[in-house]
Design an enzyme around this catalytic site. Structure first.
Site, mmCIF file in Angstrom:
data_model
loop_
_atom_site.group_PDB
_atom_site.id
_atom_site.type_symbol
_atom_site.label_atom_id
_atom_site.label_comp_id
_atom_site.label_asym_id
_atom_site.label_seq_id
_atom_site.Cartn_x
_atom_site.Cartn_y
_atom_site.Cartn_z
ATOM 1 N N LYS A 40 0.976 -1.149 -0.103
ATOM 2 C CA LYS A 40 0.072 0.052 -0.126
ATOM 3 C C LYS A 40 0.927 1.192 0.061
ATOM 4 O O LYS A 40 1.792 1.464 0.802
ATOM 5 C CB LYS A 40 -0.875 -0.235 1.194
ATOM 6 C CG LYS A 40 -2.104 0.798 1.299
ATOM 7 C CD LYS A 40 -3.143 0.398 2.230
ATOM 8 C CE LYS A 40 -4.220 1.094 2.377
ATOM 9 N NZ LYS A 40 -5.016 1.070 3.852
HETATM 10 O O1 G3P Z 1 -7.629 1.616 5.609
HETATM 11 C C1 G3P Z 1 -8.075 2.994 5.548
HETATM 12 C C2 G3P Z 1 -9.170 3.498 5.891
HETATM 13 O O2 G3P Z 1 -9.977 2.731 5.820
HETATM 14 C C3 G3P Z 1 -9.262 4.304 7.109
HETATM 15 O O3 G3P Z 1 -10.556 4.526 7.573
HETATM 16 O O4 G3P Z 1 -12.091 5.564 9.448
HETATM 17 O O5 G3P Z 1 -9.656 6.048 9.588
HETATM 18 O O6 G3P Z 1 -11.040 7.259 7.710
HETATM 19 P P1 G3P Z 1 -10.745 5.891 8.621
#
Ligand code: G3P
Length: 222
Positions: free
Chosen positions: A83
């Site tokens: 990633k």
């Molecule tokens: O893995 C990346 C993403 O899903 C992060 O989500 O909730 O931190 O915006 P969030």
């Protein structure tokens, strides 16, 4: 639509994997940090438990560091997807890693143009963050719709849309209606998707009626 779990928590990964729900895992430095301990142990364990794609993120911000880290991450297993962030160096690393046969997930996508560029660089996945767009008053699901529309026009692009930053079950329904390839879910969202109050009421009633039947014939068994 494939379901990935967005976590580095081994207990959650085992729980949902045992139900046959997981096609893969996504992690990021924040999720690793949340679990504490040595991330190397978590990465080794996750790639062993899960047969599908496991996204492990680089922390370098320049090309050569990303390449070095990407190759090291790939040593955890053939199912590792590297990633990288949506930056010029990230796309350069995406192109190099992809041409060496190492799949790449380009993360922190917030616009259709970013998704298009990441796809052109050879990404296996683009990760648009819908919850974070909702948070600032923009419609995250509209972004998925736009990327889907664009990718449909260019069938030679094999990049999959991995819907990230999912905050609730309605996001999942909307992503599936659009035909997103993958959603990555925090364990709490996947847990909510399992339940419905009428399922619980229905089961309680079935069991109560069964007890009534048994009251007249205690030896009865299925
Ligand atoms: O893995 C990346 C993403 O899903 C992060 O989500 O909730 O931190 O915006 P969030």
């Amino acid at each position: 639509m494939k379901i990935f779990l967005d976590t580095a928590n081994l207990e959650s990964i085992k729980k949902f994997n045992d139900m046959g729900l997981l096609d893969g895992i996504t992690t990021n430095p924040s999720l690793m940090s949340k679990e504490g301990g040595n991330p190397k142990d978590a990465m080794a364990e996750i790639t062993k438990i899960i047969k599908g794609d496991v996204s492990l993120e680089v922390v370098s911000t320049e090309y050569s560091g990303m390449m070095e880290e990407g190759k090291r991450l790939r040593e955890y297993g053939d199912n590792v997807v590297v990633k990288v962030p949506m930056t010029p160096d990230g796309l350069k690393a995406c192109k190099s890693l992809s041409s060496e046969g190492i799949p790449v997930n380009v993360t922190l996508i917030f616009s259709p143009n970013q998704a298009l560029l990441a796809a052109k660089s050879g990404a296996r996945y683009v990760s648009p963050f819908i919850g974070r767009l909702d948070d600032i008053g923009q419609n995250g699901i509209n972004l998925i719709q736009e990327i889907k529309e664009i990718f449909k026009n260019y069938p030679h692009l094999k990049t999959q849309i991995l819907v990230a930053s999912v905050r609730h079950p309605i996001h999942v329904v909307d992503a599936a209606k659009i035909g997103a390839d993958v959603v990555t879910l925090p364990p709490a969202v996947l847990d909510k998707m399992l339940h419905h109050p009428l399922t619980k009421i229905g089961l309680d009633n079935f069991l109560a009626d069964w007890e009534k039947l048994k009251a007249g014939n205690p030896n009865i068994k299925i």
